[in-house]
Enzyme design. Sequence first.
Site, PDB file in Angstrom:
ATOM      1  N   CYS B  90       0.839  -1.205   0.000  1.00 34.82           N
ATOM      2  CA  CYS B  90       0.000   0.000   0.000  1.00 34.82           C
ATOM      3  C   CYS B  90       0.881   1.266   0.000  1.00 34.82           C
ATOM      4  CB  CYS B  90      -0.969  -0.057   1.176  1.00 34.82           C
ATOM      5  SG  CYS B  90      -2.322   1.121   1.051  1.00 34.82           S
ATOM      6  N   HIS B 198      -3.533  -5.737   1.007  1.00 33.02           N
ATOM      7  CA  HIS B 198      -2.809  -5.931   2.270  1.00 33.02           C
ATOM      8  C   HIS B 198      -2.719  -7.408   2.645  1.00 33.02           C
ATOM      9  CE1 HIS B 198      -2.467  -1.727   3.773  1.00 33.02           C
ATOM     10  NE2 HIS B 198      -3.428  -1.543   2.888  1.00 33.02           N
ATOM     11  N   GLU B 200      -0.957  -8.694   4.832  1.00 26.57           N
ATOM     12  CA  GLU B 200      -0.796  -8.856   6.291  1.00 26.57           C
ATOM     13  C   GLU B 200      -2.152  -8.860   7.007  1.00 26.57           C
ATOM     14  OE1 GLU B 200      -0.637  -6.105   4.716  1.00 26.57           O
ATOM     15  OE2 GLU B 200      -0.729  -4.307   5.964  1.00 26.57           O
TER      16      GLU B 200
END
Lengths: 80, 231
Positions: B90, B198, B200
Amino acid sequence: MRATVLVRPKQGILDPQGEAVQGSLRKLGFDVSRVRVGRVLDVELAADGAEEARAQVERMCVELLANPLIESFEIQLEAE
Amino acid sequence: MSERPVVAVVVFPGSNDDRDAAWALGAVGAEPVLVWHEDDELPPETGAVVLPGGFSYGDYLRCGAIASLAPAMDAVRRFAAAGGPVLGICNGFQILCEARLLPGVLRPNRELEFVCRDATVRVANADTLFMRRCEEGQELVVPVKHGEGAWYADEGQFVQLAARGQIVLRYAEDVNGSLGNVAGVVNEAGNVMGLMPHPEHAVDPLLGSADGGLLLAAFVDAAAEHLLAVA
């Protein structure tokens, strides 16, 4: 030395911010066919003469102030 | 070398996914270490670097532009030049583009809308360090949350990148106006990747998807391999 840098979205690059502003201006009743949003940077710098100042500000534009992929820039110099 | 490779997560003022990234990296077998943006050295034994999501320096000037000149980025440049794996997520992707470590630029979403939802991305090139736990064409569900994620490059560059396999992830649908629905790219050497989604936030099925773990686990493998290669 004082320099004003105008950074604009390049020709042909979509500018959604400009389109949004255009839409709002039309809502206010203005017959606006196009708006492009850029930015203005006023830079005060130390330089020996206009030529050197311009060269410095050009480097600033290439290295940081504008992204050459999507933005064009214009430099206006003003002696103090 | 410890069993868990050290992965440095660079923290800029305004980063806000640094701890999530560290947690997720730990969950897939790394030893995450947070590195402050003013440090001009990475920790010893660093096997890989993550530039996390967020809004570094308040997105001043252009997203990622100011962060690209932080002292830690000098260390990241040296690390990348030596073949070390670097992943920008990002805002981290925006920083890598502004640092010219990755091609293209991230522009405001076409509809000027902040998109915040799960997105389906398709693996466009599995033959890369980062995607090798996936198959070409595989669909992954990974959340996106960004206002400036429309990737752009000029036509000639885009064609060249696609031909070289540098476009590794594409959205399955138009999410933000990205050219060619590009969601993630790698550099020519293949050791630096950036993506807007994302991974994560997608390492546990309890949170909707564990697909991001495939990418992060491959990245941690790459960290271990890099440490072996430089040992």
